[in-house]
Motif scaffolding. Structure first.
Motif, mmCIF file in Angstrom:
data_model
loop_
_atom_site.group_PDB
_atom_site.id
_atom_site.type_symbol
_atom_site.label_atom_id
_atom_site.label_comp_id
_atom_site.label_asym_id
_atom_site.label_seq_id
_atom_site.Cartn_x
_atom_site.Cartn_y
_atom_site.Cartn_z
ATOM 1 N N SER A 3 11.063 -34.171 -29.237
ATOM 2 C CA SER A 3 12.200 -33.379 -28.732
ATOM 3 C C SER A 3 13.541 -33.703 -29.672
ATOM 4 C CB SER A 3 12.636 -33.611 -27.030
ATOM 5 O OG SER A 3 13.228 -35.098 -27.067
ATOM 6 N N ARG A 4 14.321 -32.876 -29.552
ATOM 7 C CA ARG A 4 15.550 -33.329 -30.701
ATOM 8 C C ARG A 4 16.941 -32.658 -29.922
ATOM 9 N NH1 ARG A 4 15.862 -33.768 -36.170
ATOM 10 N NH2 ARG A 4 13.597 -33.383 -36.329
ATOM 11 N N PRO A 5 17.351 -33.561 -29.055
ATOM 12 C CA PRO A 5 18.577 -32.990 -28.318
ATOM 13 C C PRO A 5 19.713 -32.416 -29.273
ATOM 14 C CG PRO A 5 17.871 -35.249 -27.377
ATOM 15 C CD PRO A 5 16.999 -34.964 -28.665
ATOM 16 N N SER A 6 20.083 -31.361 -29.124
ATOM 17 C CA SER A 6 21.136 -30.836 -30.125
ATOM 18 C C SER A 6 22.036 -30.038 -29.187
ATOM 19 C CB SER A 6 20.260 -29.924 -31.275
ATOM 20 O OG SER A 6 21.114 -29.163 -31.803
ATOM 21 N N GLN A 7 23.379 -30.262 -29.202
ATOM 22 C CA GLN A 7 24.088 -29.615 -28.601
ATOM 23 C C GLN A 7 24.405 -28.136 -29.170
ATOM 24 O OE1 GLN A 7 25.500 -29.754 -25.399
ATOM 25 N NE2 GLN A 7 26.805 -27.911 -25.487
ATOM 26 N N GLU A 8 24.395 -28.233 -30.448
ATOM 27 C CA GLU A 8 24.483 -27.087 -31.224
ATOM 28 C C GLU A 8 23.409 -25.864 -31.140
ATOM 29 O OE1 GLU A 8 26.055 -26.539 -35.716
ATOM 30 O OE2 GLU A 8 25.544 -28.668 -35.198
ATOM 31 N N ALA A 19 22.501 -20.306 -25.885
ATOM 32 C CA ALA A 19 23.410 -19.779 -25.163
ATOM 33 C C ALA A 19 24.274 -18.523 -25.379
ATOM 34 C CB ALA A 19 23.913 -21.219 -24.161
ATOM 35 N N LEU A 20 24.948 -18.694 -26.479
ATOM 36 C CA LEU A 20 25.682 -17.569 -27.011
ATOM 37 C C LEU A 20 24.967 -16.511 -27.724
ATOM 38 C CD1 LEU A 20 28.818 -19.958 -27.641
ATOM 39 C CD2 LEU A 20 28.216 -18.461 -25.258
ATOM 40 N N ARG A 21 23.898 -16.565 -28.040
ATOM 41 C CA ARG A 21 22.949 -15.802 -29.114
ATOM 42 C C ARG A 21 23.318 -14.404 -28.692
ATOM 43 N NH1 ARG A 21 19.312 -12.443 -29.720
ATOM 44 N NH2 ARG A 21 18.884 -12.382 -27.263
ATOM 45 N N ARG A 22 23.479 -13.692 -29.882
ATOM 46 C CA ARG A 22 23.668 -12.097 -29.516
ATOM 47 C C ARG A 22 23.379 -11.318 -30.809
ATOM 48 N NH1 ARG A 22 23.887 -7.444 -28.151
ATOM 49 N NH2 ARG A 22 25.463 -6.307 -27.361
ATOM 50 N N SER A 23 22.524 -10.347 -30.459
ATOM 51 C CA SER A 23 22.327 -9.356 -31.621
ATOM 52 C C SER A 23 23.326 -8.693 -31.982
ATOM 53 C CB SER A 23 21.204 -8.309 -31.343
ATOM 54 O OG SER A 23 19.963 -9.004 -30.907
ATOM 55 N N THR A 24 23.245 -8.256 -33.498
ATOM 56 C CA THR A 24 24.491 -7.452 -33.919
ATOM 57 C C THR A 24 23.922 -5.973 -33.805
ATOM 58 O OG1 THR A 24 25.575 -9.316 -34.996
ATOM 59 C CG2 THR A 24 25.987 -7.169 -35.728
ATOM 60 N N PRO A 25 24.416 -5.204 -33.406
ATOM 61 C CA PRO A 25 24.099 -3.714 -33.376
ATOM 62 C C PRO A 25 23.979 -3.339 -34.841
ATOM 63 C CG PRO A 25 25.655 -3.840 -31.645
ATOM 64 C CD PRO A 25 25.286 -5.096 -32.224
ATOM 65 N N ASN A 26 22.999 -2.593 -35.188
ATOM 66 C CA ASN A 26 22.611 -2.234 -36.626
ATOM 67 C C ASN A 26 23.774 -1.590 -37.174
ATOM 68 O OD1 ASN A 26 21.648 0.681 -36.584
ATOM 69 N ND2 ASN A 26 20.431 -0.600 -35.041
ATOM 70 N N ALA A 27 24.370 -0.738 -36.618
ATOM 71 C CA ALA A 27 25.803 0.100 -36.996
ATOM 72 C C ALA A 27 26.766 -1.077 -37.694
ATOM 73 C CB ALA A 27 26.373 0.900 -36.232
ATOM 74 N N ALA A 84 27.962 -9.360 -39.959
ATOM 75 C CA ALA A 84 28.653 -8.654 -39.218
ATOM 76 C C ALA A 84 29.813 -8.050 -39.562
ATOM 77 C CB ALA A 84 28.693 -9.250 -37.787
ATOM 78 N N LYS A 85 30.325 -6.670 -39.427
ATOM 79 C CA LYS A 85 31.297 -6.192 -39.554
ATOM 80 C C LYS A 85 32.569 -6.715 -38.786
ATOM 81 C CE LYS A 85 29.518 -1.699 -41.445
ATOM 82 N NZ LYS A 85 29.309 -0.321 -41.057
ATOM 83 N N GLU A 86 31.951 -6.740 -37.578
ATOM 84 C CA GLU A 86 32.799 -7.433 -36.398
ATOM 85 C C GLU A 86 31.762 -7.964 -35.295
ATOM 86 O OE1 GLU A 86 33.665 -4.092 -33.219
ATOM 87 O OE2 GLU A 86 34.156 -3.160 -35.262
ATOM 88 N N PRO A 87 32.602 -9.060 -34.764
ATOM 89 C CA PRO A 87 31.470 -9.829 -33.783
ATOM 90 C C PRO A 87 31.136 -8.893 -32.559
ATOM 91 C CG PRO A 87 33.751 -10.861 -34.166
ATOM 92 C CD PRO A 87 33.816 -9.663 -34.755
ATOM 93 N N PRO A 88 29.827 -9.052 -32.273
ATOM 94 C CA PRO A 88 29.497 -8.305 -31.161
ATOM 95 C C PRO A 88 29.832 -8.736 -30.123
ATOM 96 C CG PRO A 88 27.570 -9.745 -32.273
ATOM 97 C CD PRO A 88 28.593 -9.716 -33.107
ATOM 98 N N LYS A 89 30.006 -7.828 -28.883
ATOM 99 C CA LYS A 89 30.392 -8.149 -27.553
ATOM 100 C C LYS A 89 29.589 -8.815 -27.000
ATOM 101 C CE LYS A 89 34.557 -5.043 -27.787
ATOM 102 N NZ LYS A 89 34.574 -3.551 -27.852
ATOM 103 N N GLU A 90 29.799 -9.367 -25.780
ATOM 104 C CA GLU A 90 28.737 -9.770 -24.727
ATOM 105 C C GLU A 90 28.354 -8.726 -24.023
ATOM 106 O OE1 GLU A 90 26.604 -11.714 -24.005
ATOM 107 O OE2 GLU A 90 26.911 -12.884 -22.022
ATOM 108 N N ARG A 91 27.109 -8.619 -23.695
ATOM 109 C CA ARG A 91 26.483 -7.321 -22.937
ATOM 110 C C ARG A 91 26.185 -7.925 -21.611
ATOM 111 N NH1 ARG A 91 21.056 -7.533 -21.937
ATOM 112 N NH2 ARG A 91 19.733 -8.537 -23.378
#
Ligand SMILES: Cc1cc2nc3c(=O)[nH]c(=O)nc-3n(C[C@H](O)[C@H](O)[C@H](O)COP(=O)(O)O)c2cc1C
Length: 207
Positions: free
Chosen positions: A16-21, A27-35, A186-193
């Motif tokens: 294991s490799r405890p890593s807060q990062e 936990a905050l991962r988000r895809s960026t819409p292709n546009a 990303a042209k702009e940060p994606p929003k939470e969905r």
């Protein structure tokens, strides 16, 4: 950010490799819409690293039921031309804008990694498990791309289900596209969905 040296066969690795990062990234991962994806994308060395991480997934009986096709540089334009022609042929009612959208689909994305599910149907490992492995490859690349500082999205579109497009990509008859992983910035940060509440879909088994 360079990858650590590849471990040698039999090397002891951390269980294991405890890593807060890492937790924050997931936990905050988000895809960026292709546009919203533009340049820059990964360079040749970074693509190589993404493929190494993509291939480092759980794989029942180590049969490697996947492979990669990279769309980069001028090849993106050539692929777009072929795709647009297939699309126009199959959708004669489509307007010029729709055909142009197909022509540009990959040309405007810096780099795309196509993850191909390449199962061995006759192998003892069930086909389903082999296909799950290809899905895991896609998710690994998506996460690694974010950790490298790139925006990414996993798409399939009609291309994944069209035999002509599959042939154009170089797929064999037993192969399927697990996903195109679009890579750039990303042209702009994606929003939470909206997200499912994990506990709403969870039961603790009991008799
Ligand atoms: C197998 C698979 C295929 C997908 N295909 C598409 C697609 O063709 N077009 C699209 O807009 N999103 C597609 N998505 C969804 C997005 O990549 C993304 O997961 C979604 O927008 C949710 O964003 P998130 O990853 O931040 O949760 C696909 C996702 C998966 C897992």
């Amino acid at each position: 950010m360079p990858l650590p040296p590849r471990p040698k066969l039999g090397d002891r690795l951390p269980a294991s490799r405890p890593s807060q990062e890492t937790l924050e990234l997931l936990a905050l991962r988000r895809s960026t819409p292709n546009a919203l994806i533009t340049g820059p994308g990964p360079d040749a060395a970074q693509i190589k690293d993404l493929l190494v991480i993509g291939a480092r997934i759980s794989d029942h009986r180590r049969i490697v039921p996947f492979r990669f096709v990279v769309l980069a540089g001028a090849a993106r334009v050539d692929f777009g031309e072929r795709l647009a022609a297939i699309f126009a042929d199959k959708n004669p009612e489509a307007d010029l804008a729709a055909v142009e959208n197909e022509r540009q689909r990959f040309a405007r994305i810096p780099v795309t990694i196509a993850v191909i599910s390449a199962p061995d149907k006759n192998h003892k490992t069930p086909l389903w498990e082999q296909q799950l492995t290809a899905g895991a490859v896609c998710q690994n690349i998506l996460i690694a791309a974010n950790a490298m500082g790139f925006a990414a999205q996993w798409i399939s579109e009609w291309i994944a289900y069209d035999r002509e497009a599959a042939k154009c990509l170089g797929l064999g008859t037993e192969e399927k596209l697990a996903g195109f992983i679009l890579l750039g910035s990303a042209k702009e940060p994606p929003k939470e969905r909206p997200r499912v509440e994990a506990q709403e879909i969870t039961q603790y088994w009991r008799e």
